[in-house]
Design an enzyme around this catalytic site. Structure first.
Site, PDB file in Angstrom:
ATOM      1  N   TYR A   8       0.859  -1.185   0.000  1.00 42.84           N
ATOM      2  CA  TYR A   8       0.000   0.000   0.000  1.00 42.84           C
ATOM      3  C   TYR A   8       0.893   1.232   0.000  1.00 42.84           C
ATOM      4  O   TYR A   8       1.435   1.626   1.020  1.00 42.84           O
ATOM      5  CB  TYR A   8      -0.900  -0.055   1.237  1.00 42.84           C
ATOM      6  CG  TYR A   8      -1.886   1.077   1.401  1.00 42.84           C
ATOM      7  CD1 TYR A   8      -2.048   2.093   0.457  1.00 42.84           C
ATOM      8  CD2 TYR A   8      -2.695   1.127   2.533  1.00 42.84           C
ATOM      9  CE1 TYR A   8      -2.960   3.108   0.633  1.00 42.84           C
ATOM     10  CE2 TYR A   8      -3.607   2.137   2.737  1.00 42.84           C
ATOM     11  CZ  TYR A   8      -3.730   3.132   1.781  1.00 42.84           C
ATOM     12  OH  TYR A   8      -4.645   4.150   1.977  1.00 42.84           O
TER      13      TYR A   8
ATOM     14  N   LYS B 182      -1.381  -1.155  -4.070  1.00 47.36           N
ATOM     15  CA  LYS B 182      -2.453  -0.172  -3.961  1.00 47.36           C
ATOM     16  C   LYS B 182      -1.742   1.160  -4.062  1.00 47.36           C
ATOM     17  O   LYS B 182      -1.014   1.565  -3.157  1.00 47.36           O
ATOM     18  CB  LYS B 182      -3.204  -0.284  -2.639  1.00 47.36           C
ATOM     19  CG  LYS B 182      -4.319   0.756  -2.477  1.00 47.36           C
ATOM     20  CD  LYS B 182      -4.958   0.643  -1.098  1.00 47.36           C
ATOM     21  CE  LYS B 182      -6.158   1.553  -0.944  1.00 47.36           C
ATOM     22  NZ  LYS B 182      -5.842   2.983  -0.962  1.00 47.36           N
TER      23      LYS B 182
ATOM     24  N   ASP C   3      -9.574   8.672  -5.814  1.00 46.61           N
ATOM     25  CA  ASP C   3     -10.898   8.697  -6.434  1.00 46.61           C
ATOM     26  C   ASP C   3     -11.054   9.866  -7.402  1.00 46.61           C
ATOM     27  O   ASP C   3     -11.645   9.718  -8.480  1.00 46.61           O
ATOM     28  CB  ASP C   3     -11.981   8.807  -5.356  1.00 46.61           C
ATOM     29  CG  ASP C   3     -11.885   7.728  -4.304  1.00 46.61           C
ATOM     30  OD1 ASP C   3     -10.882   6.995  -4.277  1.00 46.61           O
ATOM     31  OD2 ASP C   3     -12.809   7.623  -3.481  1.00 46.61           O
TER      32      ASP C   3
END
Length: 309
Positions: free
Chosen positions: A137, A167, A194
């Site tokens: 991550y 990620k 996002d």
């Protein structure tokens, strides 16, 4: 290895008014996410307050999400910890309860400053669940580790047998693209911003892990559909709605605001643990008014795609 696709929700950890776990709300949360089109769950990450939970809490939350998902979508458990021993134990627990994937941030109090150091740390974490794919991550804004991810993947693959991908939560699209193409596309690199999903799709992303997928998955599904069909102007319009939504949420502490919105949608997930806390009643109503003014409660549920003109 089956690659992740489409929208993976970074899940929230339901808490009660006292800040204790409220695991009865995990199943309704999972059903909401699946109904909205989510294709995976990322548990106990930044969104899920993994770093604010005790190790025992994290085990309970992980088990609750695995049980609620019941094999319908992949469940990824984030196990990163400042104690590598604790992280390795969380990895082992994830494998024991039937999780599909493990993922981890690097230690963040003492910064990881070299590729070799990061590989050593993640090798120890991943060794706790040798049968599960491991995704590092990468979130340098929170960990303070700005290691080159191309170098990490290249060197890490030699030492971490279950290293599957990343990620990738950083705004450096050029490095993201390079990671995607590394070694003929060997690694599954999943986008984590996002508000930049469209840019990631344009550079080759096939999946995203994000917080706002909890409250607006239909919007992002339409964005992916529009881009895939060649309707670029429509995809830009949809991404602009996402950006406006996130700008509105960012006028408040972000994760408490997100949990408040879930409450508006009928999901009682409480507030956040300190230091994040929860929104006041006045702030909740202020946020509701602002989201209503931008049409959020309509287009977050259904956002039909139209062709480019």
């Amino acid at each position: 290895m089956n690659r992740l696709t489409n929208l993976i929700a970074a899940t929230y950890t339901p808490l009660n008014a006292a800040g204790d776990l409220n695991l009865d709300q995990v199943e309704p949360m999972v059903e909401h996410l699946l109904e909205s089109g989510i294709t995976g769950l990322y548990v106990c990450g930044s969104t899920g307050e993994g770093m604010s939970l005790s190790t025992d809490d994290r085990r309970e939350v992980a088990a609750a999400y695995v049980k609620a998902a019941a094999g319908r979508v992949p469940v990824i458990i984030q196990v990163g910890h400042n104690s590598l021993d604790e992280a390795r134990q969380l990895s082992a627990h994830a494998q024991e309860i039937g999780a599909d994937i493990i993922s981890a941030t690097c230690p963040s109090y003492f910064k990881v400053c070299t590729v070799e150091g990061l590989v050593d740390c993640m090798a120890e974490v991943a060794s706790g669940a040798p049968d599960l794919p491991f995704y590092y991550y990468h979130i340098p804004t929170l960990t303070g580790s700005n290691i080159d991810m191309v170098d990490f993947l290249t060197q890490g693959a030699k030492q971490i047998s279950n290293l599957a991908g990343l990620k990738y939560t950083a705004a450096t699209l050029h490095e993201f693209q390079e990671c995607l193409g590394l070694q003929d596309g060997r690694f599954d690199v999943v986008w984590g911003f996002d508000e930049m999903l469209l840019g990631a799709l344009a550079t080759g992303a096939t999946a995203g892990i994000g917080s706002t997928y909890n409250i607006a998955a239909p919007l992002y599904r339409r964005l992916i559909e529009a881009f895939g069909s060649g309707y670029v102007i429509e995809a830009r319009r949809l991404q602009a709605l996402s950006i406006n939504m996130i700008r509105t949420l960012n006028q408040y502490p972000f994760h408490p605001a997100m949990k408040a919105v879930l409450g508006m949608k009928g999901l009682d997930v409480g507030g956040c643990r300190l230091p994040q806390g929860r929104l006041s009643d006045a702030d909740v109503e202020s946020l509701r008014t602002k989201l209503t003014s931008i049409g959020f409660f309509e287009w977050s549920v259904s956002c039909l795609t139209t062709s480019d003109s």
